[in-house]
Each structure stands twice: as C-alpha cells, then as structure tokens.
Design a protein around this motif. Structure first.
Motif, short mmCIF file in Angstrom:
data_model
loop_
_atom_site.label_atom_id
_atom_site.label_comp_id
_atom_site.label_asym_id
_atom_site.label_seq_id
_atom_site.Cartn_x
_atom_site.Cartn_y
_atom_site.Cartn_z
N SER A 19 -4.17 5.90 -2.12
CA SER A 19 -3.07 4.93 -2.09
C SER A 19 -3.18 3.97 -3.27
O SER A 19 -4.28 3.65 -3.71
CB SER A 19 -3.11 4.12 -0.80
N HIS A 20 -2.02 3.53 -3.70
CA HIS A 20 -1.97 2.46 -4.70
C HIS A 20 -1.81 1.15 -3.94
O HIS A 20 -0.93 1.03 -3.08
CB HIS A 20 -0.82 2.65 -5.68
N ILE A 21 -2.67 0.16 -4.22
CA ILE A 21 -2.63 -1.12 -3.54
C ILE A 21 -2.33 -2.19 -4.58
O ILE A 21 -2.96 -2.25 -5.62
CB ILE A 21 -3.97 -1.40 -2.83
N ASN A 69 -6.16 1.64 -7.14
CA ASN A 69 -6.03 2.76 -6.22
C ASN A 69 -7.26 2.78 -5.31
O ASN A 69 -8.34 2.36 -5.72
CB ASN A 69 -5.93 4.09 -6.96
N CYS A 111 0.86 -1.18 0.00
CA CYS A 111 0.00 0.00 0.00
C CYS A 111 0.90 1.23 0.00
O CYS A 111 1.59 1.50 0.98
CB CYS A 111 -0.91 -0.03 1.23
N LYS A 112 0.90 1.95 -1.13
CA LYS A 112 1.77 3.11 -1.28
C LYS A 112 0.93 4.38 -1.37
O LYS A 112 0.15 4.54 -2.30
CB LYS A 112 2.61 2.98 -2.55
#
Length: 89
Positions: A59-61, A75, A37-38
């Motif tokens: 977040s990008h998952i 996302n 998770c970013k």
C-alpha cells in the motif's frame, strides 16, 4: 526515516508540545482522516514453506492535512496470515 525526515518530525512534535497539544489516542483518532492508504498490489505466497499462503498487500501511505504531525509518503507491506479460517495481521 531519513535524517532530514527525523529533524522535520522532531521540529513538528516540538511545535505541538509548545502549543500544549498532547499526542494521545484522542489526537490520533482526530487525524485518522488525514492518513490515506491506497492498496497497490496483492500477492499470495508461502514465505515460510508451511504449505499455507500468506496475503501480502503493498500500500501507498500518505498524510494529508495540516493537523497530521508527521509527513508520511511511503509504501508499506502488510502481511496477513490465514489462521483458524480467519485472517490475522
């Protein structure tokens, strides 16, 4: 999920079931390192016009590793509220 993603997910879950893999809390804990998770963006906004800003984190998952039963590449937006001097999801 798209129709294709749903079919792939059902196939993967069926494969796990046929191999006697139970998707329970223990299994989910074992794959937690396989989900990244970013954070992409943080935004403060008063979406409900109550005078209190909410915290939105985009977040990008993404899933990584063979053990993760469902491929994830998307996302998501997490919304947090400020309640009683604390933060609540």
């Amino acid at each position: 999920m798209t129709k294709e993603e749903r079919v792939q997910t059902e196939e993967r879950l069926s494969e796990l079931t046929s191999n006697n893999v139970t998707i329970d809390d223990e299994f989910i804990s074992s794959i937690s390192d396989g989900v990244l998770c970013k954070p992409i963006e943080v935004d403060l906004r008063d979406k409900d016009d109550d005078g209190v800003e909410e915290i939105w984190i985009t977040s990008h998952i993404e899933s990584v590793g063979a053990r993760t039963p469902i491929q994830i590449y998307t996302n998501a937006v997490f919304e947090f509220e400020l309640i009683d001097n604390g933060i609540q999801l």
